[in-house]
Design a protein around this motif. Structure first.
Motif, PDB file in Angstrom:
ATOM      1  N   GLY A   1      22.481  47.246  44.746  1.00 46.96           N
ATOM      2  CA  GLY A   1      23.627  47.578  45.482  1.00 46.96           C
ATOM      3  C   GLY A   1      24.675  46.142  45.874  1.00 46.96           C
ATOM      4  O   GLY A   1      25.314  46.090  46.801  1.00 46.96           O
ATOM      5  N   ILE A   2      24.585  45.288  45.034  1.00 49.57           N
ATOM      6  CA  ILE A   2      25.403  43.990  45.069  1.00 49.57           C
ATOM      7  C   ILE A   2      26.517  43.940  43.969  1.00 49.57           C
ATOM      8  O   ILE A   2      26.126  44.267  42.837  1.00 49.57           O
ATOM      9  N   LYS A   3      27.550  43.483  44.422  1.00 45.06           N
ATOM     10  CA  LYS A   3      28.652  43.278  43.367  1.00 45.06           C
ATOM     11  C   LYS A   3      28.486  42.252  42.563  1.00 45.06           C
ATOM     12  O   LYS A   3      28.286  41.086  43.281  1.00 45.06           O
ATOM     13  N   GLY A   4      28.400  42.192  41.362  1.00 40.95           N
ATOM     14  CA  GLY A   4      28.111  41.200  40.654  1.00 40.95           C
ATOM     15  C   GLY A   4      29.238  41.306  39.548  1.00 40.95           C
ATOM     16  O   GLY A   4      29.660  42.139  38.913  1.00 40.95           O
ATOM     17  N   ASP A   5      29.557  39.992  38.954  1.00 42.84           N
ATOM     18  CA  ASP A   5      30.577  39.767  37.883  1.00 42.84           C
ATOM     19  C   ASP A   5      30.299  38.653  37.094  1.00 42.84           C
ATOM     20  O   ASP A   5      29.898  37.497  37.852  1.00 42.84           O
ATOM     21  N   HIS A   6      30.615  38.575  36.071  1.00 45.00           N
ATOM     22  CA  HIS A   6      30.593  37.291  35.159  1.00 45.00           C
ATOM     23  C   HIS A   6      31.919  37.031  34.788  1.00 45.00           C
ATOM     24  O   HIS A   6      32.673  37.505  33.986  1.00 45.00           O
ATOM     25  N   LEU A   7      32.240  35.783  35.303  1.00 44.50           N
ATOM     26  CA  LEU A   7      33.613  35.360  35.308  1.00 44.50           C
ATOM     27  C   LEU A   7      33.952  34.655  33.874  1.00 44.50           C
ATOM     28  O   LEU A   7      33.292  34.205  33.338  1.00 44.50           O
ATOM     29  N   PHE A   8      35.191  35.053  33.519  1.00 46.23           N
ATOM     30  CA  PHE A   8      35.655  34.058  32.222  1.00 46.23           C
ATOM     31  C   PHE A   8      37.296  34.321  32.483  1.00 46.23           C
ATOM     32  O   PHE A   8      38.020  35.193  33.009  1.00 46.23           O
ATOM     33  N   GLY A   9      37.926  33.140  32.181  1.00 51.04           N
ATOM     34  CA  GLY A   9      39.487  33.028  32.125  1.00 51.04           C
ATOM     35  C   GLY A   9      39.957  32.653  33.604  1.00 51.04           C
ATOM     36  O   GLY A   9      40.054  31.544  33.872  1.00 51.04           O
ATOM     37  N   GLN A  10      40.191  33.989  34.069  1.00 42.50           N
ATOM     38  CA  GLN A  10      40.913  33.807  35.635  1.00 42.50           C
ATOM     39  C   GLN A  10      40.348  34.955  36.320  1.00 42.50           C
ATOM     40  O   GLN A  10      40.357  36.055  35.747  1.00 42.50           O
ATOM     41  N   GLN A  11      40.511  34.609  37.697  1.00 42.23           N
ATOM     42  CA  GLN A  11      40.345  35.854  38.429  1.00 42.23           C
ATOM     43  C   GLN A  11      40.849  35.386  39.916  1.00 42.23           C
ATOM     44  O   GLN A  11      40.848  34.357  40.301  1.00 42.23           O
ATOM     45  N   GLU A  12      41.051  36.516  40.731  1.00 50.09           N
ATOM     46  CA  GLU A  12      41.553  36.077  42.152  1.00 50.09           C
ATOM     47  C   GLU A  12      41.034  37.308  43.055  1.00 50.09           C
ATOM     48  O   GLU A  12      40.695  38.482  42.663  1.00 50.09           O
ATOM     49  N   TRP A  13      40.730  36.851  44.169  1.00 51.51           N
ATOM     50  CA  TRP A  13      40.252  37.577  45.256  1.00 51.51           C
ATOM     51  C   TRP A  13      41.084  37.067  46.735  1.00 51.51           C
ATOM     52  O   TRP A  13      41.519  36.042  47.132  1.00 51.51           O
ATOM     53  N   ARG A  14      41.594  38.233  47.407  1.00 46.83           N
ATOM     54  CA  ARG A  14      42.246  38.281  48.516  1.00 46.83           C
ATOM     55  C   ARG A  14      41.660  38.904  49.551  1.00 46.83           C
ATOM     56  O   ARG A  14      41.327  39.841  49.298  1.00 46.83           O
ATOM     57  N   TRP A  15      41.692  38.415  50.658  1.00 41.80           N
ATOM     58  CA  TRP A  15      41.419  39.274  51.737  1.00 41.80           C
ATOM     59  C   TRP A  15      42.430  38.927  53.064  1.00 41.80           C
ATOM     60  O   TRP A  15      43.142  37.816  53.011  1.00 41.80           O
TER      61      TRP A  15
END
Length: 527
Positions: free
Chosen positions: A513-527
């Motif tokens: 139940g954990i949010k996982g991601d393999h990053l590549f290039g660009q990504q953004e997180w906002r809160w």
């Protein structure tokens, strides 16, 4: 016109060179630079001159990518010969110092048997006089401790080794650069100035603040031909991204490899900056996307893909403080990052584990970094804990989960991590790929291959995640982006061990139940 308002073009880049080789920490720090010059660069040039065709063929062989071969056409052999001749002539002090280190180590191996070391000082080569201390550890293992600040005041540190090449981002992957000296080229502006030269700060601040050609010419001490070349790097308008700042909340942007930009409206933090300048390409953030002022730059360790002078030089004058881990003081494989950067004109703060550094809108805490350094006694490595806009973010870089209990202590001291960034280059290069020049006692190939520059595998990443209590984990620091190839020379496909381990870890995240991601290039997180 000399008085017109101009900006530095978005695609302008700098290649920092020492004796025409691409500069990184081990070719800057004096003792390490001397050993790399004597034990790697000079032999490599000599090998090329004996067989240019062999080096040319190896340089374009995909299976040998990242190997230490000179990628220069045989037609320019005479220029390589001239470079080698000048190194042997002008860097004689450095070459003698490298030889003295080897003789000093040999003396200790033969004569340091657990008794008083004082009689050995007169037997040391004269080049080491006043620059080393002989010591035992508590297991009666003898070593030389280098008095590193003095090395920067000795003949071993020569600023006239330094120069820069200014050019426009070519838009194609640059070839692996750590092994190939940069020769002159008609489309490159060469400046024989040290990296700390104030003109470089003036030039790169022109990304965000206008200047004039006349002012840049004076600052960089250019002649007419150089000034004409510089004009091709200038524009009449800036190329800054409109959304490089935020008005509220918090934001994290992934810029590739181990580079993250963490922001609040009040302040910003950048980790291990290694940033593309090619704003014409989609799918990446570039230098145009950085905030105008960066409060803190966090350096996790001294490897060439984490302390990248090509990017750092372009940020000088726009950074409040560069935060670096404290070294072991005088240990040969562990040069002081702070000393090197201070001599390049940067404001630097050294931190130990659990030191806190505030910045507007948040704070940074240095946390321990285990593994990844081939089991060498290297202490100038740190992970970081960043708190901003109500989030707690763990920056893991290339650290390993070999002892997951460590991260339990981090959690007990700092709380649960909301987001964790972990590197999973779990089958790194062997010991000799990066450290061979520093090894005055040879190691076997089997020994070298057993001690790798490896971070966490799937099981270790899962253990880190569990102990930190993180509910969101992103895999980064893999060197997969194409604009990193000239330094990283990494090659992956869907069947490589690292990718398979990431897939295994992603499945573990889903199952728990954990949010996982393999990053590549660009990504953004906002809160």
């Amino acid at each position: 016109m000399p008085d017109e308002q101009v900006f530095l073009k978005s695609k302008a880049i700098v290649e920092p060179l020492v004796d025409r080789f691409y500069a990184w920490l081990h070719t800057l720090a004096p003792a390490q630079a001397a050993l790399n010059l004597a034990n790697r660069q000079v032999p490599m040039l000599e090998s090329y001159l004996q067989s240019p065709q062999v080096h040319m063929a190896a340089s374009v062989n995909p299976t040998l990518r990242g190997g230490f071969f000179v990628n220069i056409h045989k037609k320019r052999r005479d220029e390589v010969q001239d470079l080698l001749d000048s190194i042997k002539r002008d860097r004689a002090d450095m070459l003698r110092f490298a030889s003295a280190i080897a003789h000093g180590h040999e003396l200790l191996r033969e004569a340091a048997t657990g008794f008083d070391l004082n009689p050995l000082y007169p037997k040391l080569p004269s080049e080491l006089g006043g620059l080393v201390e002989l010591v035992f550890d508590t297991e009666n293992q003898a070593a030389m401790r280098f008095i590193e600040p003095l090395l920067y005041k000795s003949a071993v540190y020569a600023e006239d080794r330094q120069s820069v090449q200014l050019l426009l981002e070519p838009g194609t992957e640059r070839p692996f650069i750590l092994s190939t000296p940069r020769l002159s080229s008609p489309d490159v502006l060469e400046l024989p100035i040290p990296f700390r030269h104030s003109g470089l700060e003036e030039l790169f601040k022109a990304r965000v603040s206008p200047t004039t050609p006349a002012r840049l010419r004076e600052a960089l001490e250019l002649d007419d031909a150089q000034a004409a070349q510089l004009s091709g790097l200038l524009s009449d308008r800036p190329s800054l991204a409109e959304d490089r700042h935020i008005q509220g909340g918090g934001r994290i942007r992934y810029f590739g490899h181990a580079c993250l930009v963490l922001q609040t409206p009040q302040g910003s933090v950048v980790t291990d900056p290694f940033i593309s300048a090619d704003s014409s390409m989609a799918g990446r953030y570039t230098l145009d996307d950085l905030p105008d002022f960066i409060d803190l730059v966090l350096i996790t360790h001294g490897h060439q893909d984490h302390i990248v002078l090509e990017t750092l030089l372009q940020l000088r004058g726009r950074v409040g403080t560069i935060v670096v881990p404290r070294p072991s003081r005088g240990n040969l494989p562990d040069p002081s990052i702070a000393l090197a950067l201070k001599h390049l004109g940067f404001p630097v703060l050294e931190v130990d584990d659990f030191d806190e550094v505030p910045f507007p809108g948040g704070k940074v805490v240095a946390t321990p970094f285990l593994g990844e350094h081939c089991d060498l006694d290297i202490r100038s490595k740190s992970t970081y804990w960043v708190e901003l806009a109500g989030k707690k973010v763990f920056i893991g870089a290339d650290s390993s989960g070999i002892e997951p209990t460590l991260y339990r202590y981090v959690r007990e001291h700092l709380g649960k991590a909301d987001i964790a960034f972990l590197g999973m280059e779990c089958d790194g290069a062997p010991l000799t790929w990066l450290y061979q020049a520093l090894l005055t006692t040879p190691v076997t190939k089997a020994m070298s291959n057993s001690r790798k520059l490896s971070g966490s595998n799937a099981e270790q990443a899962a253990a880190i995640t569990t102990e930190l209590g993180a509910r969101e984990v992103h895999i980064y620091a893999m060197g997969e982006e194409e604009w990193l190839g000239h330094v990283m020379a990494t090659t992956y496909n869907e069947d490589t061990y690292q990718i398979k381990q990431i897939e295994e870890f992603m499945k573990w995240c889903t199952d728990h139940g954990i949010k996982g991601d393999h990053l590549f290039g660009q990504q953004e997180w906002r809160w």
